[in-house]
Write a protein that holds these residues in place. Structure first.
Motif, PDB file in Angstrom:
ATOM      1  N   GLY A 193      -7.667  39.472   4.520  1.00  0.00           N
ATOM      2  CA  GLY A 193      -7.413  38.226   5.208  1.00  0.00           C
ATOM      3  C   GLY A 193      -6.083  38.288   5.935  1.00  0.00           C
ATOM      4  O   GLY A 193      -5.343  39.268   5.834  1.00  0.00           O
ATOM      5  N   VAL A 194      -5.747  37.240   6.691  1.00  0.00           N
ATOM      6  CA  VAL A 194      -4.510  37.200   7.456  1.00  0.00           C
ATOM      7  C   VAL A 194      -3.913  35.803   7.410  1.00  0.00           C
ATOM      8  O   VAL A 194      -4.615  34.820   7.140  1.00  0.00           O
ATOM      9  N   VAL A 195      -2.602  35.736   7.639  1.00  0.00           N
ATOM     10  CA  VAL A 195      -1.905  34.493   7.970  1.00  0.00           C
ATOM     11  C   VAL A 195      -1.282  34.718   9.347  1.00  0.00           C
ATOM     12  O   VAL A 195      -0.392  35.562   9.501  1.00  0.00           O
ATOM     13  N   CYS A 196      -1.765  34.000  10.374  1.00  0.00           N
ATOM     14  CA  CYS A 196      -1.293  34.197  11.751  1.00  0.00           C
ATOM     15  C   CYS A 196      -0.233  33.158  12.101  1.00  0.00           C
ATOM     16  O   CYS A 196      -0.245  32.024  11.589  1.00  0.00           O
ATOM     17  N   PHE A 197       0.691  33.516  12.963  1.00  0.00           N
ATOM     18  CA  PHE A 197       1.752  32.584  13.367  1.00  0.00           C
ATOM     19  C   PHE A 197       1.997  32.721  14.866  1.00  0.00           C
ATOM     20  O   PHE A 197       1.668  33.735  15.488  1.00  0.00           O
TER      21      PHE A 197
END
Length: 1607
Positions: A193-197
């Motif tokens: 998974g990812v956390v995008c900013f």
């Protein structure tokens, strides 16, 4: 495939074309291959490795598989299966696209979450293996964000893993641009998974940044979010705190207030810098405890070495406290960290403890730094109080924290003042219980009172506590009183040595309740009232008492001086069931000495809670008088030595030196330097008659022959036979009016006289005396070495011909019935137990050289019985030099002994009297005769000389090989046939050319060779016995076949026969061989075979020919058949014999037949179209394991037996396995399949490799059992088909996080030997099983325990960094030949904490208490089911003590711990720590006796010296621990000053010395290398010892001022 579903093994090749073949068979038009392990790991039965499809197949099973590939790699990996996607559409888009899935309904922005990809027309997930920050950054960039970071989410079972081996550099624009390669997804439980900013990377902080704890906040692009607490753990907390710049952290278990959609609150943490205080107490004013420092991701204990006020200031300032105080080291229990910070050196102005110089090292578990951090404006005032209303530990309270007073200088004056503070008239020092884990500080160092003060603070009080108070395991204590003290008495018994035990305080008498009342308690009571020891009597045996029940649940160790020293529930505290006085305790006390036969016999003396023998070396008439006087007799006769035979006692008293005026032996001085006994045990005869006025007389049986009895002091006794002479016999017989006599050694073991008194050893007569009393050298009581199984006897006669021997009824003077002349009457030697030894002596007395015993009655029975036993060693020259037994009655003998005497020729080594190996007397020894040129002429000369008519020769060592001490020296004997003695024949003395000896068969008349056959029993099977010329013998097995067996059976009137292989009968010849029977003949005698006496070609064989005969049908049946199993039956005509897996054959079978022997070769039978080998048709079987592995048992001589393991090698293992239907096998060491039910019968097995059966190998075999080098060892095997595999798997028993490591190899679960097993090896195994780390231990295996399988591996050597155990060094699989520890390798796997111990729940300041262990982050207790002394010693050594004992009393502090373990520790007591002990694992118990904590295991630990046993003992011998052993101390210079030092070190206030050996003889050595030189300033025994040799006999006894009185 073949009727079974199997999973496709897609290794080594599988492609889209292969997938299309599978999909077409499923009804689709095309298929695409998915990556290996696309749906995670999967365990199943796999096909053989896949080799591809041509594309034209209509069924996938028609594709190519590598059936010959071994081993099958898929069967061990669980990740090499094939996955496909089937479709009816044409797939044109083979690209890759990504998107973020929502985590929940609130995640509308889709800026974080799990990744879903689309590839090859299929949607799926990305495996977390190899997923990196670069991959996440490219993914977010592709989705329109500035960047991103990785995260993981639980995988879904509905989507395959389409991508694993992606490797982005970070510069790519799309995920499809990154380099990818096919990899297997091992982390199949998680998906990427990812956390995008857009503006800023995610940051983590606490809600209130000024605090070190709080809710965790994650900020992304200016928005705050939280973490749900549902699965948040300690590892997550550590990461969060480190990310914020802290050293480490821990989760707040209850989380934060619930918010949003979190069901268990939101995650919150405590964050630490580098220091904390633990295990102590904290309130609003102070924080106290041990110092822990965080380093290298672990909390370490700060050692007290070099720790001072500067260091403490830094610690407290870092924790927010302005003031600090250094406390004694090690006063808050035992920390459970394995790492230590040491050598800390702060200046005092540092802001962090880690700024100070220090090292990572080690120190003893109790040498840690402890401090108290104090806030401003806190008062230093202190108060004193008592532990209970009558005394106990003195409690000092400061800063609101209860502590103790050091015992340094604490005396009775101080105690009186403290008691006066609480309105008692007086008080004295009271020894508190020892402590291991204090948990309390020592506030006061020294109190100096004059004794007149009204308050202790009026005394001089020193608050500067010194380090010796920390090492002292006792605190200052008092007992306060107003009365007169304690007493004890016995009431209600018939004698003074028994009765109800009553005790008093201040003159008020009461009883003791018998709960837990044991022999140990009785010993203490009995010694206190003047006896040696005693037995416990329960249930008010001596009547009910009255008054209070003062004591209950006594727990004496047996060595205490008074009953008040023993553990109990407390004064005037007893169970309610005791109050009716139906359970009053009583004792029966033993005297110090007793005799084995009431008023005579061995002297037995009480020592160390048992009676033992007294050495006779220094036991004189004075000592004998003391013994008899103590038993109530006036006179004593000393009997020396060992006068009544073997009494089965060890010595309890050696070197006794009585003066004669003592009342008991325990009052007699002991010669300390004498430690060995040389003369046997002491014995006495006690009497009330004066021996000076007693006459001596002898008595014999009325017929003048038999045992001699001697009467002295009105007691009939016997005379030792060793020194009894013919001169003594003449006097005895003369006293009974016989003029002639001979002395005999008479057997007494069969007459009940073994333990009767012997008055003397011989009579010391010269033969001229008229009475025994006149013999000048008669010494009453001086027995010397006297064999109690013999006594002096006589043969008296009125004729000068007192005794003679003759042979009667034989064919010559060299043989016959043995007859004896006694007192002019001839009678028989009447015994059936005559051996060749006795025959040899009889023949020598008849001037013959040698002889053999024949069966009783061989020459008839006649005459009266004269002797009914005769025992010789064969070297005597006269029967009367042997041991005889005169017949008690003169009735007719029915078992007259018979012998045959030899002079120059003999036949030996045969059970057939007319047959044997020929031996001739040559050069003073018997020698066999070579069979070269030896024929019937020589045999006839031999037989005529022996009294027969004729004889026949038998060649070729017909009775088996010679023993090593026999050599054939007569190489050629040549007779003309006319000689009367074979010695007159010519002979040559040199080497035997044939290397075989000659045997001879003698006949009374000439007989024909009719070759008659019989069976040994009545049934038609077994060994075939052939009669040739009247001689019965065996038939050679070599060349004997079923045709020969059929002809033999036809001769016995049966229709058919099958051959058997049968064990040869010992001392029975093989007289027929080279048998060939043409089918056309009808009788066995017409077959071809060797001429009688010639070589049958198999005389050295242990197997001979046998047969099973039948008329109609012989077949094998199986009932309740399963593959390779069933009940086997043999049907012989109408008779059915069941062949179970037996311990012996059915009674119908001959004792010479074994199951395997019936078969000749391995049998099989037709069933369902294939040949099925029958079990137990071989001579071996496997038991206690599985179908292909276990302990080996061999069937031989009608019984199953095990094989000794010492010489059982791979050759033997191969023979066993091949005979059971396998292709090969390996030996398994160490007898790991539990206890077997049959005894070992085979030793020194040696196989060459060509044998078809194990029974064909060379071996030492004894059906009655052999002695293996290992008392409980046996041979074991593991069988297999094909080559040895190289792969294996590991697991833990019951899939637990701890237990023995199970290593499965060859599909056989086994174990790893503990030898060489350490924490590094355990870490690798735990890591392989998905734990962070682990610890090693030895899994305890009881001797003969249930099978745990083979030791597959030993001496494992891991560095600790390996991922798999297979990457470590270890012995070759299956090659283990030794496991010295005999225990399994065990592991405790964990993610954070390990395993630690502490002692708790006893006296808060004691070194005794409940055993508790920290496991899986929870403290628990250990039930005492298996807890014993060695376990306690090992645990005490773990805490730095020298010794320890188990403690099972009640604990002062109760516990509610829910985890209770019933662990079986296998400590020996020699371990340096309990961590080294093997054990059964930590399983929580369900036993009712353990669940209420009433049976929690406990320990009592010792330092380096103690009095007696060192717990609560106030008086006793002083022992010191030197060179790993307890020693008594020398009494040179041991005075009251020395006694005071010893007593203070043991926890008492003072003490004085006692001289010398005040407590009697003790079986403990004296330490002689040092003596004492104590001064008033000496703090410990070590300060007193000086290098000076001990030269004084005695040992001083430390005795403390200690008196228990309460109100």
């Amino acid at each position: 495939m073949n009727g079974t579903w199997k999973t496709l093994c897609a290794w080594p090749k599988f492609g889209d074309g292969d997938a299309t073949v599978a999909c077409r068979e499923l009804g689709y038009s095309r298929g695409l291959m998915l990556p290996l392990a696309a749906f995670g790991t999967f365990s199943a039965e796999y096909t053989a490795p896949f080799k591809g499809c041509s594309g034209q197949e209509t069924s996938f099973s028609a594709c190519n598989f590598d059936e010959n590939y071994t081993p099958n790699v898929c069967g061990t990996q669980n990740t090499y299966y094939g996955s496909i996607w089937c479709t009816n559409e044409t797939v044109t888009d083979l690209g890759l696209s990504v998107k973020i899935l929502p985590v929940d309904e609130s995640n509308t922005t889709r800026s974080f979450g799990p990744i879903r990809i689309s590839a090859r027309g299929q949607v799926g997930q990305i495996c977390t293996s190899y997923w990196s920050e670069e991959d996440a950054n490219v993914t977010c960039f592709e989705l329109g964000y500035r960047g991103g970071v990785t995260t993981v989410y639980p995988a879904t079972d509905s989507e395959p893993f389409l991508l694993t081996g992606i490797q982005c550099t970070g510069s790519e624009r799309r995920l499809a641009d990154c380099y990818t390669e096919v990899q297997i997804c091992y982390d199949s439980g998680l998906r990427a998974g990812v956390v995008c900013f857009d503006r800023s990377e995610p940051v983590v902080h606490l809600e209130f940044k000024e605090n070190d704890y709080g809710r965790v906040i994650i900020e992304v692009d200016g928005r705050n979010g939280t973490i749900c607490n549902d699965q948040f753990n300690s590892l997550d907390a550590e990461v969060v705190c480190r990310q914020m710049g802290y050293v480490t952290g821990a989760e707040m278990h209850d989380g934060w207030d619930m918010d949003h959609n979190c069901t268990s609150g939101e995650a919150a943490v405590f964050c630490y810098d580098s220091v904390r205080i633990a295990l102590g107490q904290t309130n609003d004013e102070v924080s106290m405890g041990l110092v822990e420092v965080y380093q290298d991701r672990f909390w370490t204990t700060l050692c007290s070495t070099e720790f001072d006020k500067n260091d403490a200031d830094v610690v407290c300032r870092q924790l927010g406290y302005p003031k600090s105080k250094v406390l004694l080291p090690g006063i808050f229990g035992r920390p459970y960290h394995a790492l230590y910070t040491t050598s800390i050196r702060c200046h005092g102005n540092e802001t962090s403890l880690l700024d100070c110089p220090h090292v990572i090292g080690s120190c003893r578990s109790y040498d840690y730094a402890t401090i108290i951090c104090i806030k401003d404006m806190v008062s230093d005032d202190m108060s004193l109080s008592l532990d209970n209303n009558v005394g106990g530990r003195v409690i000092a309270t400061q800063y609101g924290i209860r502590g103790t007073v050091c015992r340094t200088g604490w005396d009775n004056r101080d105690a009186r003042v403290v008691c006066r503070m609480y309105n008692y008239q007086g008080g004295q020092v009271y020894g508190t219980q020892e402590v291991t884990n204090r948990y309390r500080p020592v506030w006061v160092f020294d109190v100096q009172c004059s004794g007149q003060e009204q308050d202790a603070f009026q005394c001089n009080v020193n608050f500067n506590v010194t380090p010796e108070c920390g090492t002292d395991k006792l605190d200052a204590g008092v007992i306060c009183y107003n009365g007169s003290g304690m007493s004890i008495r016995l009431v209600g018994g018939s004698n003074s040595n028994e009765g109800r035990v009553e005790v008093s305080r201040d003159g008020q008498w009461g009883t003791i309740c018998d709960n837990s009342w044991t022999t140990y308690d009785a010993h203490v009571v009995c010694r206190q009232v003047g006896f040696a020891g005693g037995d416990a009597r329960r249930g008010s045996r001596y009547g009910r008492g009255s008054g209070p029940v003062y004591m209950d649940n006594l727990k004496c160790r047996g060595t205490e001086e008074t009953i008040f020293e023993c553990s109990n529930l407390g004064w005037n505290v007893a169970a309610t069931t005791c109050s009716p006085h139906t359970k009053d305790a009583g004792v029966y006390c033993y005297p110090w000495e007793r005799l084995s036969m009431v008023y005579f016999g061995a002297v037995e003396f009480w020592m160390d809670n048992r009676y033992g023998a007294v050495c006779a070396d220094t036991f004189n008439d004075n000592a004998a008088a003391v013994v008899c006087r103590a038993l109530g007799y006036q006179y004593a006769v000393r009997l020396c030595c060992s006068a009544v035979g073997d009494i089965g006692l060890d010595y309890s008293l050696i070197g006794v030196n009585c003066r004669g005026n003592e009342t008991s032996l325990h009052q007699c001085p002991k010669l300390r330097q004498q430690t060995e006994c040389n003369s046997g045990y002491a014995a006495v005869f006690c009497t009330r008659n004066n021996p000076q006025f007693s006459s001596i007389s002898s008595r014999i049986p009325s017929n003048g022959r038999g045992l001699v009895q001697m009467n002295y002091i009105y007691k009939d006794g016997y005379v030792c036979a060793e020194n009894f002479t013919d001169a003594d016999a003449r006097v005895v017989c003369r006293e009974s009016n016989y003029p002639y006599a001979l002395a005999i050694r008479h057997n007494t073991s069969d007459f009940g006289h073994t333990y009767e008194i012997r008055w003397t050893n011989g009579l010391g007569c010269d033969g001229q005396e008229t009475r025994v009393s006149e013999c000048p050298a008669l010494r009453i009581g001086e027995l010397g070495q006297c064999n109690q199984k013999l006594s002096a006897g006589v043969l008296c006669s009125i004729s000068s011909q007192t005794f003679d021997v003759r042979l009667q009824n034989g064919t010559s003077g060299r043989e016959g019935r043995v007859e004896l002349l006694v007192n002019g009457i001839w009678g028989s030697l009447c015994t059936s137990e005559l051996t060749d030894n006795e025959a040899r002596v009889i023949c020598k007395q008849l001037n013959k050289r040698d002889g053999v015993a024949l069966s009783a009655g061989h020459f008839g029975n006649t005459g009266s019985a004269m002797f009914d036993s005769l025992t010789c060693n064969g070297e005597e020259s006269d029967i009367l030099d042997c041991v005889v037994s005169v017949a008690s009655s003169g009735g007719t003998c029915t078992k007259s002994a018979a012998v045959r005497c030899y002079e120059t020729v003999r036949l030996v080594e045969s059970d057939i009297i007319e047959f044997g190996r020929l031996e001739m007397w040559h050069e003073s020894s018997w020698t066999p005769v070579c069979d070269a040129m030896f024929n019937d002429t020589e045999a006839s000369v031999v037989c005529r000389y022996l009294g027969y008519a004729t004889g026949k020769s038998v060649c070729c060592s017909a009775l088996g090989a010679l023993t090593i001490d026999k050599q054939i020296k007569i190489s050629r004997l040549s007779c003309t046939g006319t000689e009367s003695n074979p010695q007159f024949c010519s002979k040559e003395i040199n080497a035997c050319s044939s290397r075989n000896y000659a045997s001879v068969y003698c006949m009374t008349s000439v007989k024909t060779d009719n070759a008659t056959l019989t069976f040994p029993g009545t049934m038609p099977y077994g060994a075939l016995t052939v009669n040739r010329h009247g001689l019965e013998g065996h038939i050679c097995l070599d060349g004997f076949d079923d045709t020969d067996a059929t002809i033999a059976c036809e001769s016995l009137n049966y229709g058919y026969g099958r051959k058997l292989k049968v064990m040869k009968r010992r001392r029975y010849p093989i007289i027929m061989g080279q048998v060939v029977c043409p089918q056309a003949i009808s009788e066995f005698k017409f077959c071809q075979y060797n001429t009688f006496g010639t070589d049958p070609m198999c005389t050295s064989s242990d197997d001979v020919a046998g047969a099973i005969c039948y008329n109609n049908e012989l077949k094998f049946l199986i009932d309740e058949y399963r593959p390779l199993e069933g009940s086997v039956k043999l049907q012989v005509d109408t008779r059915t014999l069941t062949l179970m897996p037996p311990t012996s054959l059915i009674s119908l079978l001959s004792s010479y037949v074994g199951i395997w022997a019936m078969l000749g070769v391995r049998l099989s039978m037709e069933r369902t179209g294939r040949r099925i080998p029958l079990p137990y048709t071989a001579d071996v079987r496997i038991v206690n394991g599985g179908q292909s592995y276990g302990a080996v048992e061999l069937y031989k001589e009608d019984a199953w037996g095990t094989v000794c393991p010492e010489t059982f090698d791979s050759v033997a293992a191969g023979i066993v396995c091949i005979s059971l239907g396998y292709t090969s096998g390996i030996p398994i060491c160490c007898s790991t399949f539990g206890s077997v039910q049959v005894r070992p019968t085979v030793r020194r097995l040696s196989c060459g490799g060509t044998e078809s059966s194990l029974s064909d190998c060379n071996m030492n075999f004894d059906v009655s059992g052999v002695q293996c080098d290992n008392d409980w060892g046996y041979a074991s095997v593991a069988c297999l088909n094909g080559n040895m595999p190289s792969d294996f798997s590991v697991s833990i028993r019951d899939q637990s996080y701890f237990g023995d490591v199970i290593l499965t190899y060859m599909n056989i679960p086994g174990r790893i030997c503990q030898d060489g097993w350490d924490d590094k090896d355990a870490q690798v195994v735990c890591r392989q099983l998905n734990y962070v780390t682990g610890k090693a231990y030895g899994y305890y295996v009881e001797e003969g325990a249930t099978s745990g399988g083979p030791y597959w591996m030993t001496e494992v050597s891991c560095s600790g960094s390996e991922r798999l155990l297979s990457e470590c060094g270890y012995s070759r699989l299956g090659s283990v030949t030794e496991c010295k520890s005999r225990h399994y390798a065990g592991v405790l796997c964990f993610d954070n904490q390990g395993l630690y111990y502490r002692i708790s729940g006893g006296d808060p300041n004691g070194r005794s208490g409940r055993v508790e262990l920290f496991l899986n982050s929870v403290w628990g207790t250990v039930c005492d089911t298996y807890w014993d002394g060695p376990d306690a010693r090992a645990l005490c050594k773990y805490f730095g003590y020298k010794e320890g004992d188990p403690y099972t009393g009640s604990y002062r502090v109760s516990t509610t711990l829910s985890s209770i373990y019933e662990t079986n520790y296998g400590c020996t007591g020699n371990e340096a720590s309990i961590s080294e002990c093997p054990h059964s694992g930590w399983f929580q118990t369900t036993s009712p006796r353990c669940l209420d904590h009433k049976n929690d295991a406990g320990v009592f630990c010792y330092e380096n010296d103690y009095g007696g046993v060192g717990r609560e003992k106030t008086e006793g011998p002083v022992l010191i621990y030197m060179e790993n052993t307890w020693y008594l101390v020398c009494d040179n210079n041991f005075d009251d000053t020395a006694a005071a030092v010893v007593c203070r070190q043991l926890g008492f206030a003072d003490g004085y010395s006692k001289c010398c050996d005040a407590h009697g003889s003790i079986s403990v050595p004296v330490w002689r290398n040092n003596t004492f030189n104590c001064r008033d300033s000496s703090q410990s025994v070590d300060d007193c010892l000086i290098d000076q040799e001990c030269k004084v006999r005695g040992v001083r006894i430390g005795d403390v001022f200690y008196h228990t009185t309460t109100t």
